[in-house]
Enzyme design. Sequence first.
Site, PDB file in Angstrom:
ATOM      1  CG  HIS A 132      29.759  51.556  85.382  1.00  0.00           C
ATOM      2  ND1 HIS A 132      28.750  51.373  86.288  1.00  0.00           N
ATOM      3  CD2 HIS A 132      30.388  50.354  85.299  1.00  0.00           C
ATOM      4  CE1 HIS A 132      28.764  50.137  86.737  1.00  0.00           C
ATOM      5  NE2 HIS A 132      29.756  49.489  86.144  1.00  0.00           N
ATOM      6  CD  GLU A 151      27.457  54.052  87.950  1.00  0.00           C
ATOM      7  OE1 GLU A 151      27.008  53.417  86.967  1.00  0.00           O
ATOM      8  OE2 GLU A 151      28.389  53.637  88.646  1.00  0.00           O
ATOM      9  NE  ARG A 198      27.259  47.077  90.356  1.00  0.00           N
ATOM     10  CZ  ARG A 198      27.968  46.509  89.406  1.00  0.00           C
ATOM     11  NH1 ARG A 198      29.180  46.971  89.108  1.00  0.00           N
ATOM     12  NH2 ARG A 198      27.479  45.479  88.733  1.00  0.00           N
TER      13      ARG A 198
END
Length: 319
Positions: free
Chosen positions: A285, A266, A237
């Site tokens: 991601h 993000e 993360r």
Amino acid sequence: MGQVFITRVIPGTAVETLREAGHEVEVWPEAGPPPPDVLAARLAAADAAMTMVVDRVTPSMLDTAPRLKVLANMAVGYDNIDPAEAAKRGVRVTNTPGVLAETTADMAFALLMAAARNVVASDRDTRAGGWTTWSPTGFLGQDVFGATLGIVGLGEIGEAMARRALGFRMRVVYTSRTRKPEAEARFGCRFVEIGELLAQSDFVSLHVPLNGSTRGMIGARELRLMKTSAILVNTARGQVVDQGALIAALRDGVIGGAALDVTDPEPLPLENPLYTFSNVIITPHIASASLATRAKMAEMAAANIIAVLAGQAPINPVN
């Protein structure tokens, strides 16, 4: 039966599975997530929702969703939902463990290799017309074979990473909440405290969940412990790393580079300084983004929804 809201178009047959079970399904059609007000409205009308890790479900949203019985997160992590708050309101939270470890480790090792051998930087230079001759000093990188890999968090993904390192005869050190003697025997890895891991490793790969103890765990102090040639790989993360400290460390040459599949926030705004470093790789991601894995994750989430709406215990309960 039930009304199910899915916050994104998903691969595989999960939507058909839900419909075959007799449920009405609405899928958010846009590439981006539903805005908070839209998400709140859809949850208010739903008996179940399949959410993504970027869909922040707040307690106030749950307060206005009296019908909601289950939030099936299509992810292993669930830091976008507070399971305790959901439980207070009678909402089950589920996740999709045990399916994405190998795929995520593939990506983590791919990032490690790409950063070590300047794959992205050399590709960009070639496309820009920089390849005019062969050079004995062009894009000199680091050897991966025989190097030291430090794994922070030896869970399923961390173990999968260690298994890949075996093929490159890497020396593997790890730190984790608890020692893993079986993994140590299987992969020849050694448990060390995080300070020793950072100091010894040529590559540091992060595989921890985001929680109170891991948020910002890699900060200025930890980065200064790393080798000046070391590469930080993060597929966990973005908030596990103090991003401001990372930017400063890259600017000052404290570490050799970074390969990031996760950032904070993000998506990462284009004006963020991380984009300016040639020794940084940023991907959107996608560590679990293989067709087979994402389809399996969606099927698992659908199975959890079907179980809860049928009055049964979820297959993968979080709360």
